[in-house]
Design a protein around this motif. Structure first.
Motif, PDB file in Angstrom:
ATOM      1  N   LEU A   1      -3.043 -18.468 -54.122  1.00 51.65           N
ATOM      2  CA  LEU A   1      -3.087 -18.333 -55.579  1.00 51.65           C
ATOM      3  C   LEU A   1      -1.679 -18.375 -56.164  1.00 51.65           C
ATOM      4  O   LEU A   1      -1.436 -19.040 -57.180  1.00 51.65           O
ATOM      5  N   ASN A   2      -0.749 -17.663 -55.533  1.00 50.66           N
ATOM      6  CA  ASN A   2       0.622 -17.652 -56.036  1.00 50.66           C
ATOM      7  C   ASN A   2       1.220 -19.057 -56.026  1.00 50.66           C
ATOM      8  O   ASN A   2       1.903 -19.469 -56.972  1.00 50.66           O
ATOM      9  N   ASN A   3       0.917 -19.809 -54.984  1.00 50.72           N
ATOM     10  CA  ASN A   3       1.426 -21.171 -54.881  1.00 50.72           C
ATOM     11  C   ASN A   3       0.814 -22.065 -55.959  1.00 50.72           C
ATOM     12  O   ASN A   3       1.514 -22.870 -56.587  1.00 50.72           O
TER      13      ASN A   3
ATOM     14  N   ARG B   1       2.046  -5.570 -50.736  1.00 54.15           N
ATOM     15  CA  ARG B   1       2.828  -6.736 -50.330  1.00 54.15           C
ATOM     16  C   ARG B   1       3.037  -7.686 -51.510  1.00 54.15           C
ATOM     17  O   ARG B   1       4.100  -8.293 -51.644  1.00 54.15           O
ATOM     18  N   ALA B   2       2.033  -7.818 -52.363  1.00 53.74           N
ATOM     19  CA  ALA B   2       2.157  -8.705 -53.524  1.00 53.74           C
ATOM     20  C   ALA B   2       3.215  -8.195 -54.500  1.00 53.74           C
ATOM     21  O   ALA B   2       3.887  -8.983 -55.169  1.00 53.74           O
ATOM     22  N   MET B   3       3.384  -6.876 -54.574  1.00 53.20           N
ATOM     23  CA  MET B   3       4.339  -6.284 -55.510  1.00 53.20           C
ATOM     24  C   MET B   3       5.764  -6.274 -54.979  1.00 53.20           C
ATOM     25  O   MET B   3       6.722  -6.077 -55.721  1.00 53.20           O
ATOM     26  N   MET B   4       5.932  -6.483 -53.660  1.00 49.29           N
ATOM     27  CA  MET B   4       7.268  -6.440 -53.069  1.00 49.29           C
ATOM     28  C   MET B   4       8.069  -7.679 -53.450  1.00 49.29           C
ATOM     29  O   MET B   4       7.526  -8.743 -53.707  1.00 49.29           O
TER      30      MET B   4
ATOM     31  N   THR C   1       4.461 -11.842 -54.847  1.00 39.19           N
ATOM     32  CA  THR C   1       3.768 -12.954 -55.500  1.00 39.19           C
ATOM     33  C   THR C   1       3.988 -12.813 -57.000  1.00 39.19           C
ATOM     34  O   THR C   1       3.120 -12.331 -57.726  1.00 39.19           O
ATOM     35  N   SER C   2       5.161 -13.230 -57.461  1.00 39.73           N
ATOM     36  CA  SER C   2       5.532 -13.028 -58.862  1.00 39.73           C
ATOM     37  C   SER C   2       4.605 -13.746 -59.819  1.00 39.73           C
ATOM     38  O   SER C   2       4.336 -13.257 -60.926  1.00 39.73           O
TER      39      SER C   2
ATOM     40  N   LEU D   1       0.056 -13.035 -64.178  1.00 38.28           N
ATOM     41  CA  LEU D   1      -1.113 -13.717 -64.749  1.00 38.28           C
ATOM     42  C   LEU D   1      -1.799 -12.834 -65.782  1.00 38.28           C
ATOM     43  O   LEU D   1      -2.174 -13.296 -66.864  1.00 38.28           O
ATOM     44  N   PHE D   2      -1.972 -11.563 -65.455  1.00 41.68           N
ATOM     45  CA  PHE D   2      -2.543 -10.605 -66.406  1.00 41.68           C
ATOM     46  C   PHE D   2      -1.447  -9.593 -66.742  1.00 41.68           C
ATOM     47  O   PHE D   2      -1.192  -8.668 -65.982  1.00 41.68           O
ATOM     48  N   GLU D   3      -0.793  -9.813 -67.888  1.00 47.94           N
ATOM     49  CA  GLU D   3       0.275  -8.902 -68.297  1.00 47.94           C
ATOM     50  C   GLU D   3      -0.313  -7.529 -68.597  1.00 47.94           C
ATOM     51  O   GLU D   3      -1.299  -7.406 -69.333  1.00 47.94           O
ATOM     52  N   ARG D   4       0.285  -6.507 -68.036  1.00 45.03           N
ATOM     53  CA  ARG D   4      -0.250  -5.156 -68.175  1.00 45.03           C
ATOM     54  C   ARG D   4      -0.176  -4.688 -69.627  1.00 45.03           C
ATOM     55  O   ARG D   4       0.838  -4.858 -70.299  1.00 45.03           O
TER      56      ARG D   4
END
Length: 464
Positions: free
Chosen positions: A147-149, A203-206, A213-214, A219-222
């Motif tokens: 998805l990130n790619n 891991r996605a947040m690291m 996975t920036s 994708l969904f801004e908090r």
């Protein structure tokens, strides 16, 4: 066994042999499989559901998986993502990275993908995850990377499409879907609405070469307001659990309670991004179909389609250039027209025009700019005929028809709803009142007499 991402049959396989049977399987045979070459915990793949070869078999499979995926089946969502990403050369004609990303998001946000299936205590201390949990964790980590790619290659408009389609699909799932949307916007959860301590979320947040996975994270801004909004929409469905969660959400941060009145008015005018799922399709592929399943309320609304004069369906079909013969009743509609309509929205052909076909014809004509269909659709939403009552969406379609100069829509907007302002005869003043959405949507009170007046005007044939 083909190298496809798993579907619901996987869960059935496990359950039929008991969960302990899944845990005791020798999974070493998975190593080196096409979908699991970068890890040993890829979930087993079941056989294809259909044996038909060629395009017809592919079309049947896509519709089958979409049917399951719209009901929030984790493995079917992964399977669709795989198909639309054209990971297999035989699916090249289906390649659509927006659609692939949609189903990756749906899978990652799906609790079926991360809720523990089994937990056993390790005699040496700690907790052992079942192999089933491990295989899902592997699939989720892989989905994050893909998805990130895919998102990294999209512009803002394409990302908006992904987000809007996810919002639409989740909105068809009732309280559960709205709760999921609430988590997607809540900064107390992971990037895809999973618990913040979920390993794939961590891991996605690291930040770093191996993890992070920036593109997925943005994708969904908090937003506390959006998180509150969707939790509020969940509670509006009448789900008791959703109401409890809403109150819990309000208390989870001191600043959130002050949004209450604002969110309530925003929720009244909220509409999903699409009238129904966009029937796009990659060149040479199968049109995207809307496989959302009606609840009891929607089924009852469909059963009322007999109350709508059939002339409106005929006009919609004519606007779509699907009708070349005179039709006065549903049985008069030729099969080629039915097949053509269903083909446009990604559905298999049929012998008769169903209630849903009639609704889709009007919706499709309205979406494509037919002011008469837009007006009729507004009336349908106002009265719960064919579609469930939704005053915000009724107002939207009245507006769309009015923008095209429909005098009936202008009449309806000024007189069909009792706005609590008596004696307002001036059209401009009435429009100003209507444009105050908060007050208008809160006070919508359909009048049977006014409905008949609107229908009388829009039902007249040209010669009259």
């Amino acid at each position: 066994m083909p190298a496809r991402l798993g579907v619901a049959l996987m869960a059935g396989l496990c359950l039929s042999t008991s969960l302990s049977g899944c845990d005791n399987m020798d999974w070493r045979w998975l190593q080196g499989r096409k979908a699991g070459v970068d890890g040993q915990y890829a979930c087993p793949r079941p056989p294809e559901p259909f044996q038909t070869q060629g395009f017809n078999g592919q079309e049947r499979e896509i519709r089958y998986y979409r049917h399951l995926a719209f009901s929030n089946d984790f493995f079917a969502q992964l399977e669709l993502a795989n198909r639309y990403s054209a990971a297999d050369a035989s699916d090249k004609n289906l390649e659509d990275h927006i659609e692939s990303s949609v189903w990756l998001v749906m899978a990652l946000a799906n609790q079926q993908g991360y809720a523990p299936m089994s937990r056993a205590m390790d005699p040496r201390g700690g907790v052992l995850a079942s192999r089933y949990d491990k295989c899902r964790a592997f699939e989720r980590e892989r989905a994050y990377r893909i998805l990130n790619n895919e998102l990294s290659m999209m512009d803002s408009g394409e990302r908006d499409k992904v987000r809007d389609r996810v919002i639409y699909i989740q909105s068809t799932l009732g309280a559960d879907g709205f709760r999921t949307l609430g988590r997607l916007y809540d900064d107390q959860y992971g990037p895809m609405g999973e618990p913040a301590d979920n390993q794939q979320a961590i891991r996605a947040m690291m930040r770093g070469h191996n993890y992070g996975t920036s593109n997925v994270r943005t994708l969904f801004e908090r937003s506390d307001v959006d998180a509150y909004l969707y939790n509020y929409k969940a509670s509006e469905t009448g789900d008791v659990g959703a109401y409890v969660l809403l109150k819990d959400f309000e208390k989870s941060a001191p600043s959130r309670t002050r949004y209450a009145s604002f969110v309530e008015s925003k929720a009244r005018r909220w509409t999903s991004p699409y009238e129904f799922y966009p029937p796009d399709a990659p060149p040479g592929g199968v049109p995207h179909s809307d496989e959302s399943r009606p609840d009891d309320g929607a089924s009852y609304a469909l059963s009322r389609m007999e109350e709508l004069p059939f002339i409106h369906v005929v006009r919609a079909l004519d606007y779509l250039n699907l009708l070349n013969v005179a039709c006065f009743e549903p049985k008069d509609v030729p099969k080629q027209t039915i097949d053509a309509l269903r083909s446009m929205i990604g559905m298999p052909g049929g012998e008769r025009l169903t209630y849903l076909d009639r609704v889709r014809a009007i919706q499709l004509a309205a979406v494509n700019g037919d002011s008469r269909s837009q007006l009729v659709l507004a009336v349908m939403y106002s009265e719960g005929v064919g579609v469930e009552v939704d005053y915000a969406r009724a107002f939207y379609w009245y507006q769309q028809a009015e923008k095209q100069g429909s005098p009936e829509a202008r009449y309806a907007m000024s007189t069909y709803f009792d706005l609590g302002v008596k004696g307002v005869a001036d059209q401009d003043k009435a429009e100003l009142v209507v444009m105050q959405l908060d007050a208008a949507l809160a006070g919508f009170k359909p009048s049977a007499g006014r409905l008949q007046a609107v229908l009388a005007q829009v039902s007249r044939t040209p010669e009259n």
